[in-house]
Write a protein that holds these residues in place. Structure first.
Motif, PDB file in Angstrom:
ATOM      1  N   UNK A   1     -58.212 -19.368  -4.493  1.00  0.00           N
ATOM      2  CA  UNK A   1     -58.105 -18.940  -5.705  1.00  0.00           C
ATOM      3  C   UNK A   1     -58.585 -17.475  -5.763  1.00  0.00           C
ATOM      4  N   UNK A   2     -59.746 -17.126  -5.421  1.00  0.00           N
ATOM      5  CA  UNK A   2     -60.275 -15.630  -5.279  1.00  0.00           C
ATOM      6  C   UNK A   2     -59.105 -14.649  -5.022  1.00  0.00           C
ATOM      7  N   UNK A   3     -58.435 -14.961  -3.838  1.00  0.00           N
ATOM      8  CA  UNK A   3     -57.772 -13.602  -3.634  1.00  0.00           C
ATOM      9  C   UNK A   3     -56.211 -13.699  -4.289  1.00  0.00           C
ATOM     10  N   UNK A   4     -55.804 -14.846  -4.763  1.00  0.00           N
ATOM     11  CA  UNK A   4     -54.814 -14.908  -5.856  1.00  0.00           C
ATOM     12  C   UNK A   4     -54.962 -14.290  -7.068  1.00  0.00           C
ATOM     13  N   UNK A   5     -56.375 -14.317  -7.356  1.00  0.00           N
ATOM     14  CA  UNK A   5     -56.652 -13.947  -8.656  1.00  0.00           C
ATOM     15  C   UNK A   5     -56.683 -12.279  -8.664  1.00  0.00           C
ATOM     16  N   UNK A   6     -56.822 -11.981  -7.513  1.00  0.00           N
ATOM     17  CA  UNK A   6     -56.947 -10.187  -7.341  1.00  0.00           C
ATOM     18  C   UNK A   6     -55.702  -9.539  -7.830  1.00  0.00           C
TER      19      UNK A   6
END
Lengths: 324, 304
Positions: free
Chosen positions: A29-34
């Protein structure tokens, strides 16, 4: 090992599965939210002029699917041992890339840990056996200093002094793999020193308090009463028992070692895992970021369970029930 | 910690009863015990000087931190420029002082976030137990499994880099340790008689947590906050050094080091030495002070 302790450890092992899943969901989730598009980062700005080409590339990487589908797809492959291919590093399979880089990191951190322990254990013993002496006070102050030194600052100062001013050592270590062995040692001196210093401070302090703790125990007093000389008590009884918490604390230091390696490798251009992780995050190389964080995260979790297990095995009095 | 508080109350009672067998109670016992530890006092003094310099920055910086002076690129320390000049001909002393303002304030703000999240979640986990405890603890398990600096870099890449992002990112990734500590305190405290008594008198859960448990856990929390002030300043410096934290032209000790590294081959040692020294002194002082506070709060613990 009591039944309750065994049940606790079993629960810890079973918990690894949901924890690893939670970790993967968080990181995914974190890296795709970037913000930032891995395809753009990969193909360069010229590709932006051709939207159809971009879309095609995205479809090739499966980046046009909804996020949950992408996640399940990734998870399905990972379970079969396939972490995919890197976007930013020439399409190399991720595991192959990590294998290459891990060797460099293990060499650096392994040597640093060995040197740190070789210094810290005797220093800690010395400090504990002469509690409140000048030596002890110097060790205490020294360990405070060692822990407060920012590792990147120390690295930069060493580079200025030993590499630029004196010219004794190479500033960067990027080309080290091509240099044959004993000469390659030159590249190790500064990174190892920087990686080892905080560990020396930390372990020496820990060794000191472990020794002091053990020296106050009944069995040490008994040994003394039996007429065993100070050396015999120290090495035969006290040291062996003081090393037990030492072993476990090394296991728990794993996240700090992995974290420290990111900055050290960045400064010295050391071609290891920390450098790979940093490059992967700044270049939005999703498969590599996920693989590095998952593998290091699971290693840390497993190390923590093994540490608990080691504790129970070496000291049968320890009971673990989860209420601590 | 708990016992200390009760002991002091006990003394008061005895004296109030006119027995007068105990020696007169000294005032400020905590400050006295703290003052006995010379290293801790030195730490406190250094911190006061550093914060004083940060607050008084406009009075002592001598030059504007962004002012350029032609022909003064990479000049070593001199009477005009105490700490030399950087590759953009700016005065390093001015940047160090203003950078200190940024770094120290960032550390403070980040720790405020860490403590708010950590104390709230830790208190709820320890007090309520059950599913709340499980949720909080498993989240800390996951967050603590990722090396903090990797988590920070990943989180920092989500937003536009800058001072606000740096503070927020450090704050929301660094709370698990504090949450665990506070949970442990609350778990131990809630079994004590005074909590049972408060419950029996009909006190609500928030009241018990705020009025009975929190004050008793305060000593441990203050020590934790002191130690975290040093970590937060180190983390800000690391992030800014990697180029993901406070952005130029705003100076911070971390990005001054990054900027100085570019002139490393030119031998401009003063650009690296002084900002790093400032970080080192701050971190060392907070650690010494935290250690002194821990001993002062818990006299039975003695000198370790």
């Amino acid at each position: 090992m009591t039944g309750a302790t065994a049940a606790y450890l079993l629960r810890r092992v079973l918990l690894l599965v949901p924890l690893a899943l939670g970790l993967s969901i968080l990181m995914f989730g974190l890296i795709h939210a970037a913000p930032g598009d891995p395809v753009l980062a990969l193909l360069g700005p010229q590709a932006a002029a051709n939207p159809r080409f971009l879309e095609q590339a995205r479809a090739n990487y499966g980046l046009d699917d909804p996020l949950p589908i992408q996640y399940l797809h990734w998870l399905g492959n990972v379970v079969q041992g396939d972490f995919g291919r890197s976007y930013a590093f020439n399409n190399v399979p991720v595991l192959e890339l990590i294998g290459q880089r891990a060797t460099a990191t293990l060499q650096l951190q392994g040597v640093a840990l060995a040197i740190a322990l070789l210094i810290a254990v005797p220093v800690g013993i010395l400090s504990a056996t002469r509690q409140y002496s000048t030596t002890d006070n110097l060790v205490t102050i020294g360990s405070f200093v060692g822990l407060a030194l920012p590792n990147f600052w120390l690295a930069l100062l060493l580079q200025i002094w030993l590499a630029v001013e004196l010219g004794w050592l190479p500033t960067l270590s990027a080309g080290q793999a091509k240099v044959p062995w004993p000469g390659r040692l030159e590249y190790f001196v500064m990174p190892v020193a920087v990686a080892a210093l905080p560990s020396v401070a930390y372990y020496a302090r820990f060794m000191r308090s472990a020794m002091l703790e053990v020296v106050g125990q009944d069995y040490v007093r008994t040994a003394r009463a039996k007429g065993i000389g100070p050396r015999g008590v120290l090495y035969g009884h006290a040291l062996r028992n003081a090393l037990i918490p030492m072993v476990t604390v090394i296991g728990l230091q794993l996240p700090q070692i992995l974290g420290g390696t990111v900055i050290i490798e960045q400064i010295f251009a050391w071609p290891g895992l920390g450098d790979l992780a940093f490059q992967a995050i700044t270049r939005r190389d999703y498969p590599v970021i996920l693989a590095v964080t998952m593998i290091s995260g699971i290693a840390v979790m497993v190390a923590s369970v093994l540490t608990d297990l080691a504790y129970v095995l070496v000291d049968p009095r320890v009971k673990l029930t989860g209420h601590q | 910690m708990v016992a200390t508080a009760e002991l002091e109350v006990g003394r008061e009672d005895v004296r109030g009863g006119g027995l007068g067998r105990l020696p007169p109670k000294r005032r400020f016992p905590l400050a006295r015990r703290f003052a006995r530890n010379k290293l801790a006092v030195a730490g406190l003094a250094t911190i006061l000087v550093l914060y004083g310099a940060a607050i008084a920055a406009p009075l002592i910086q001598r030059y504007d931190e962004n002012a350029l002076s032609a022909g003064m690129r990479d000049k070593p320390p001199s009477a005009e420029h105490w700490l030399g000049t950087d590759r953009n001909t700016r005065d390093s002393w001015a940047r160090l002082v203003v950078g200190g303002r940024v770094s120290l304030a960032a550390g403070f703000a980040a720790v405020a976030i860490v403590m708010t999240i950590g104390i709230t979640l830790g208190a709820m986990a320890g007090f309520f137990g059950g599913i709340v405890d499980q949720l909080v603890m498993r989240t800390t398990d996951i967050l603590l499994a990722i090396p903090l600096i990797l988590l920070l870099i990943t989180a920092a890449s989500l937003f536009k880099p800058g001072l606000g992002t740096t503070i927020t990112v450090i704050g929301v990734t660094s709370w698990p340790g504090t949450a665990r500590l506070v949970r442990g305190q609350f778990l131990a405290l809630k079994e004590q008689e005074f909590v049972t008594a408060a419950r029996a008198m009909g006190a609500t859960a928030p009241r018990i947590m705020m009025r009975h448990l929190f004050p008793n856990a305060l000593a441990v929390i203050i020590v934790q906050a002191t130690i975290w002030l040093s970590y937060a300043i180190l983390l800000e410096a690391s992030l800014s050094y990697l180029g993901l934290g406070v952005q130029i032209p705003t100076p911070s000790w971390g990005n001054m080091l990054q900027d100085g590294q570019r002139e490393l081959q030119a031998g401009a040692w003063w650009l690296t030495l002084f900002p790093g020294l400032a970080i080192f002194l701050t971190v060392l002082s907070f650690n010494l002070m935290g250690d002194g506070l821990r001993d002062a709060f818990d006299p039975r613990h003695g000198k370790r």
